[in-house]
Motif scaffolding. Structure first.
Motif, PDB file in Angstrom:
ATOM      1  N   ILE A  70      92.950 -20.863 -64.808  1.00 65.59           N
ATOM      2  CA  ILE A  70      91.862 -19.842 -64.069  1.00 65.59           C
ATOM      3  C   ILE A  70      91.191 -19.986 -62.620  1.00 65.59           C
ATOM      4  O   ILE A  70      90.170 -19.563 -62.025  1.00 65.59           O
ATOM      5  CB  ILE A  70      90.678 -18.851 -65.309  1.00 65.59           C
ATOM      6  CG1 ILE A  70      89.671 -19.828 -65.795  1.00 65.59           C
ATOM      7  CG2 ILE A  70      92.055 -18.173 -65.918  1.00 65.59           C
ATOM      8  CD1 ILE A  70      88.625 -19.449 -66.499  1.00 65.59           C
ATOM      9  N   SER A  71      92.052 -20.818 -62.325  1.00 74.88           N
ATOM     10  CA  SER A  71      91.467 -21.198 -60.637  1.00 74.88           C
ATOM     11  C   SER A  71      91.514 -20.589 -59.424  1.00 74.88           C
ATOM     12  O   SER A  71      92.286 -19.476 -59.830  1.00 74.88           O
ATOM     13  CB  SER A  71      91.902 -22.550 -59.861  1.00 74.88           C
ATOM     14  OG  SER A  71      91.797 -22.974 -58.426  1.00 74.88           O
ATOM     15  N   LEU A  72      90.635 -20.155 -58.426  1.00 76.05           N
ATOM     16  CA  LEU A  72      90.253 -18.858 -58.137  1.00 76.05           C
ATOM     17  C   LEU A  72      91.732 -19.524 -56.911  1.00 76.05           C
ATOM     18  O   LEU A  72      92.249 -18.321 -56.023  1.00 76.05           O
ATOM     19  CB  LEU A  72      89.136 -18.798 -56.717  1.00 76.05           C
ATOM     20  CG  LEU A  72      88.338 -18.220 -57.767  1.00 76.05           C
ATOM     21  CD1 LEU A  72      86.592 -18.673 -56.527  1.00 76.05           C
ATOM     22  CD2 LEU A  72      88.946 -16.403 -56.571  1.00 76.05           C
ATOM     23  N   PHE A  73      92.254 -19.886 -56.714  1.00 79.73           N
ATOM     24  CA  PHE A  73      93.290 -20.726 -56.046  1.00 79.73           C
ATOM     25  C   PHE A  73      94.209 -21.616 -55.456  1.00 79.73           C
ATOM     26  O   PHE A  73      94.066 -21.963 -56.996  1.00 79.73           O
ATOM     27  CB  PHE A  73      92.686 -21.805 -54.734  1.00 79.73           C
ATOM     28  CG  PHE A  73      90.873 -21.521 -54.134  1.00 79.73           C
ATOM     29  CD1 PHE A  73      91.073 -20.263 -52.764  1.00 79.73           C
ATOM     30  CD2 PHE A  73      90.222 -21.727 -54.560  1.00 79.73           C
ATOM     31  CE1 PHE A  73      89.887 -19.760 -52.721  1.00 79.73           C
ATOM     32  CE2 PHE A  73      88.876 -21.135 -53.734  1.00 79.73           C
ATOM     33  CZ  PHE A  73      88.761 -20.208 -53.311  1.00 79.73           C
ATOM     34  N   ASP A  74      95.419 -20.626 -56.011  1.00 81.85           N
ATOM     35  CA  ASP A  74      95.803 -21.154 -56.942  1.00 81.85           C
ATOM     36  C   ASP A  74      96.894 -22.418 -55.983  1.00 81.85           C
ATOM     37  O   ASP A  74      97.707 -23.029 -56.693  1.00 81.85           O
ATOM     38  CB  ASP A  74      97.818 -20.543 -56.689  1.00 81.85           C
ATOM     39  CG  ASP A  74      97.963 -19.651 -55.524  1.00 81.85           C
ATOM     40  OD1 ASP A  74      98.021 -19.941 -54.473  1.00 81.85           O
ATOM     41  OD2 ASP A  74      99.504 -18.884 -55.853  1.00 81.85           O
ATOM     42  N   ASP A  75      97.144 -22.592 -55.242  1.00 82.50           N
ATOM     43  CA  ASP A  75      96.866 -24.178 -54.059  1.00 82.50           C
ATOM     44  C   ASP A  75      96.205 -25.349 -54.109  1.00 82.50           C
ATOM     45  O   ASP A  75      95.949 -26.459 -53.922  1.00 82.50           O
ATOM     46  CB  ASP A  75      97.173 -24.025 -53.093  1.00 82.50           C
ATOM     47  CG  ASP A  75      96.097 -23.535 -52.049  1.00 82.50           C
ATOM     48  OD1 ASP A  75      95.134 -22.932 -53.014  1.00 82.50           O
ATOM     49  OD2 ASP A  75      95.647 -22.909 -50.874  1.00 82.50           O
ATOM     50  N   GLU A  76      94.906 -24.957 -55.304  1.00 91.66           N
ATOM     51  CA  GLU A  76      94.236 -25.730 -55.695  1.00 91.66           C
ATOM     52  C   GLU A  76      93.793 -25.828 -56.952  1.00 91.66           C
ATOM     53  O   GLU A  76      92.505 -25.057 -57.636  1.00 91.66           O
ATOM     54  CB  GLU A  76      93.379 -25.264 -55.071  1.00 91.66           C
ATOM     55  CG  GLU A  76      91.430 -26.548 -54.940  1.00 91.66           C
ATOM     56  CD  GLU A  76      90.628 -26.656 -53.842  1.00 91.66           C
ATOM     57  OE1 GLU A  76      89.368 -27.139 -54.348  1.00 91.66           O
ATOM     58  OE2 GLU A  76      91.013 -26.031 -52.567  1.00 91.66           O
ATOM     59  N   PHE A  80      88.105 -24.233 -60.551  1.00 93.62           N
ATOM     60  CA  PHE A  80      87.894 -23.679 -61.245  1.00 93.62           C
ATOM     61  C   PHE A  80      87.024 -25.514 -61.852  1.00 93.62           C
ATOM     62  O   PHE A  80      85.954 -25.775 -62.483  1.00 93.62           O
ATOM     63  CB  PHE A  80      88.001 -22.867 -62.097  1.00 93.62           C
ATOM     64  CG  PHE A  80      87.338 -22.587 -63.245  1.00 93.62           C
ATOM     65  CD1 PHE A  80      85.933 -22.311 -63.933  1.00 93.62           C
ATOM     66  CD2 PHE A  80      87.944 -22.643 -64.376  1.00 93.62           C
ATOM     67  CE1 PHE A  80      85.447 -21.993 -64.018  1.00 93.62           C
ATOM     68  CE2 PHE A  80      86.796 -21.930 -65.601  1.00 93.62           C
ATOM     69  CZ  PHE A  80      85.477 -21.936 -65.604  1.00 93.62           C
ATOM     70  N   THR A  81      87.809 -26.289 -62.867  1.00 93.84           N
ATOM     71  CA  THR A  81      87.627 -27.160 -63.826  1.00 93.84           C
ATOM     72  C   THR A  81      86.601 -28.167 -63.307  1.00 93.84           C
ATOM     73  O   THR A  81      86.289 -28.534 -64.000  1.00 93.84           O
ATOM     74  CB  THR A  81      88.899 -27.637 -64.395  1.00 93.84           C
ATOM     75  OG1 THR A  81      89.604 -28.005 -63.326  1.00 93.84           O
ATOM     76  CG2 THR A  81      89.570 -26.591 -65.279  1.00 93.84           C
ATOM     77  N   ASP A  82      86.635 -28.256 -62.089  1.00 90.24           N
ATOM     78  CA  ASP A  82      85.939 -29.106 -61.178  1.00 90.24           C
ATOM     79  C   ASP A  82      84.546 -28.398 -61.308  1.00 90.24           C
ATOM     80  O   ASP A  82      83.424 -29.744 -61.533  1.00 90.24           O
ATOM     81  CB  ASP A  82      86.472 -30.016 -59.684  1.00 90.24           C
ATOM     82  CG  ASP A  82      87.880 -31.168 -59.736  1.00 90.24           C
ATOM     83  OD1 ASP A  82      88.237 -31.214 -60.776  1.00 90.24           O
ATOM     84  OD2 ASP A  82      88.212 -30.444 -58.409  1.00 90.24           O
ATOM     85  N   TRP A  83      84.478 -27.234 -60.973  1.00 87.74           N
ATOM     86  CA  TRP A  83      83.746 -27.121 -61.044  1.00 87.74           C
ATOM     87  C   TRP A  83      82.244 -26.817 -61.801  1.00 87.74           C
ATOM     88  O   TRP A  83      81.514 -27.004 -62.418  1.00 87.74           O
ATOM     89  CB  TRP A  83      83.448 -25.113 -60.083  1.00 87.74           C
ATOM     90  CG  TRP A  83      82.345 -24.371 -60.311  1.00 87.74           C
ATOM     91  CD1 TRP A  83      81.731 -24.884 -59.215  1.00 87.74           C
ATOM     92  CD2 TRP A  83      81.240 -23.730 -61.036  1.00 87.74           C
ATOM     93  NE1 TRP A  83      79.997 -24.018 -59.359  1.00 87.74           N
ATOM     94  CE2 TRP A  83      80.691 -23.327 -60.516  1.00 87.74           C
ATOM     95  CE3 TRP A  83      82.157 -23.545 -62.701  1.00 87.74           C
ATOM     96  CZ2 TRP A  83      79.724 -22.406 -61.767  1.00 87.74           C
ATOM     97  CZ3 TRP A  83      80.943 -23.200 -63.410  1.00 87.74           C
ATOM     98  CH2 TRP A  83      80.273 -22.080 -62.630  1.00 87.74           C
ATOM     99  N   LEU A  84      83.465 -26.764 -62.998  1.00 88.48           N
ATOM    100  CA  LEU A  84      82.981 -26.382 -64.936  1.00 88.48           C
ATOM    101  C   LEU A  84      82.340 -27.870 -65.143  1.00 88.48           C
ATOM    102  O   LEU A  84      81.735 -27.666 -65.817  1.00 88.48           O
ATOM    103  CB  LEU A  84      84.108 -26.126 -65.574  1.00 88.48           C
ATOM    104  CG  LEU A  84      84.034 -25.377 -66.824  1.00 88.48           C
ATOM    105  CD1 LEU A  84      82.832 -24.166 -66.966  1.00 88.48           C
ATOM    106  CD2 LEU A  84      84.991 -25.265 -67.839  1.00 88.48           C
ATOM    107  N   ALA A  85      83.550 -28.660 -64.635  1.00 82.11           N
ATOM    108  CA  ALA A  85      82.854 -30.017 -65.237  1.00 82.11           C
ATOM    109  C   ALA A  85      81.779 -30.210 -64.499  1.00 82.11           C
ATOM    110  O   ALA A  85      80.852 -31.087 -65.549  1.00 82.11           O
ATOM    111  CB  ALA A  85      84.089 -31.056 -64.743  1.00 82.11           C
ATOM    112  N   GLY A  86      81.002 -29.647 -63.384  1.00 87.63           N
ATOM    113  CA  GLY A  86      79.592 -30.208 -62.892  1.00 87.63           C
ATOM    114  C   GLY A  86      78.551 -29.799 -63.770  1.00 87.63           C
ATOM    115  O   GLY A  86      77.517 -30.180 -63.678  1.00 87.63           O
TER     116      GLY A  86
END
Length: 487
Positions: A70-76, A80-86
């Motif tokens: 469920i990242s906002l960006f299909d090319d990245e 979301f998981t990087d943000w969630l890890a924070g």
């Protein structure tokens, strides 16, 4: 009043709807547009991006899709998981024990915070020459003018746009289209909840003794969680036509792909003939039936695209509800609320056809329904009745002024089954009444249910956002090339 573009040097894109889908389109455009542009985001809410799904304040309302999808960006995909890890590192939240971060189902409230942080960060550092206006109004009309469009707002203002994206989200059902009788006295009663997310909708529910949910899906589960959190200690009763219950989402490896889909597509009967042996094989090996769900989900797009209107209609009539409860499952920790209430003897689920909701002299409401497979009519008094029967997808049955206007002008073509609007599959460009793709007019999300069938969740919206933004970027690049050629 009319807002005219300042010259013709900066393209103007209007996005109608500032929920998740509309904000996702704006963010992608601000990242990828080849040259400065102006975006008008039409959204009456003060905070763009949250919509119905992510405005809940309860941490017990969870996402129904896993984090890594469920990242906002299909090319990245790891955005979301990087943000969630924070957030986990900061102690704001942690996944259940034994669940990997990418497989977790975090609170919707937390996902809303992710949307807000991404949005405010992007807006704070707009590229030079880029501008964005959050227009707090509702769009009530849309017409084509020359090579562009004019969007009319509820306050009479008219916005000129070179391109328009309809990200209109969900529409409430008209009272006249509800599948049961209901009077004005019920509609005026605080005990009838047509929209459980409306401010104050569940005020005083801790004093109630019985809640009846019209429907038994994920929305009814949300209502149960909200009521329990507010201190409700009475009885929960869900009434649904087929009596199907919410399933727990279990993290399992997908079953090997087995579908053979010819170019001409499969009839529903042929599809069932391929699926049933796999279900028997799963049962024979002691495997969980849910392993087949992601396998089928990967093929839904192709199956739907190749199915005739007749076969689509047959699916909606006979198997839609089974598919919905199989695919749209609940996070285990969310479903545990219902399980606990059931263990306490405070939950029951009735299967049958709703007939009426009536107001009683004592102020309570009476629900009448006919049991499934029989003729017996039952009645039940309730302190609160919560409508969880879903939203309206058929633009022809909407009272929304924008829906009526674009249909009257022939700017859009309704889906023959009533699931939104027809559009191209590659660019989500809307078709007009003659079936022609409209230049610079696109849609994202719920209006495209009939195009892709599964078009409800972030996992479906993000690929569409990618298609639309890539199409718009290509159009903007072509316009730049044409401008340079003339110069």
């Amino acid at each position: 009043m009319s807002t005219q573009p300042e010259g013709n040097s900066v393209p103007r894109i209007t996005i109608v709807g500032g929920g998740f889908a509309g904000v996702a389109v704006a963010l992608r455009l601000l990242r990828q547009a080849p040259a400065p542009l102006h975006i008008d985001l039409i959204e009456p809410a003060a905070t763009p991006g949250l919509g119905v799904a992510y405005s809940t304040a309860l941490p017990h309302h969870l996402i129904n899709g896993i984090s890594k999808m469920i990242s906002l960006f299909d090319d990245e995909p790891a955005h979301f998981t990087d943000w969630l890890a924070g957030q986990v590192q900061a102690g704001a939240w942690a996944p259940p024990e034994g669940v990997a971060l990418g497989d977790s189902l975090p609170p919707r409230q937390l996902y809303g915070a992710y949307l807000q942080e991404t949005w405010t960060t992007q807006i704070a550092k707009l590229p030079e020459g880029f501008t964005l206006d959050h227009v707090r109004a509702r769009a009530t009309g849309l017409q084509r003018t020359g090579e562009g469009y004019v969007v009319t707002l509820g306050n009479g203002q008219r916005l000129h746009a070179d391109k328009v994206v309809l990200a209109t989200g969900l529409m409430q059902r008209r009272t006249a289209d509800l599948p049961f009788e209901i009077g004005d006295d019920v509609l005026a009663s605080r005990r009838y909840v047509h929209d459980q997310w409306a401010p104050g909708a569940l005020d005083g529910i801790a004093d109630d003794q019985r809640i009846v949910y019209l429907g038994s899906g994920l929305s009814a589960l949300d209502g149960l969680i909200s009521a329990e959190h507010a201190g409700f200690c009475g009885e929960h009763v869900a009434i649904s036509r087929r009596g199907l219950a919410v399933n727990e989402r279990r993290a399992l490896p997908p079953w090997p792909d087995f579908l053979n889909i010819p170019e001409q597509g499969l009839t529903l009967r042929e599809l069932v003939r391929q699926v049933h042996p796999q279900l028997r094989a799963l049962a024979a090996q002691g495997e969980d039936w849910q392993r087949i769900v992601p396998t089928l989900r990967l093929q839904v797009d192709v199956l739907w695209a190749r199915a005739s209107v007749q076969e689509r209609r047959r699916f909606v009539r006979t198997l839609r509800s089974v598919w919905d409860v199989s695919l749209h499952r609940s996070a285990p920790t969310a479903l545990a609320w219902q399980t606990r209430v059931k263990a306490d003897g405070r939950y029951r689920h009735e299967a049958g056809q709703l007939l009426a909701v009536e107001a009683l002299a004592n102020g309570r409401l009476k629900v009448r329904w006919r049991e499934r497979g029989g003729a017996t009519v039952h009645t039940l008094e309730a302190d609160r009745v919560v409508n969880c029967l879903g939203f309206e997808y058929d633009w022809r049955r909407s009272d929304d002024p924008l829906s009526r206007d674009v249909l009257a002008r022939g700017l859009v073509l309704p889906d023959p089954l009533g699931f939104g609007l027809q559009a191209t599959r590659d660019e989500c460009a809307l078709l007009d009444a003659n079936g022609r793709a409209q230049p610079g007019l696109h849609a994202v999300g719920h209006p495209l249910r009939g195009v892709f069938w599964e078009s409800n969740a972030v996992t479906e919206h993000i690929p569409q956002v990618g298609k639309v933004t890539r199409a718009l970027v290509a159009q903007l690049e072509q316009a730049l090339q044409d401008e340079r050629a003339v110069a």
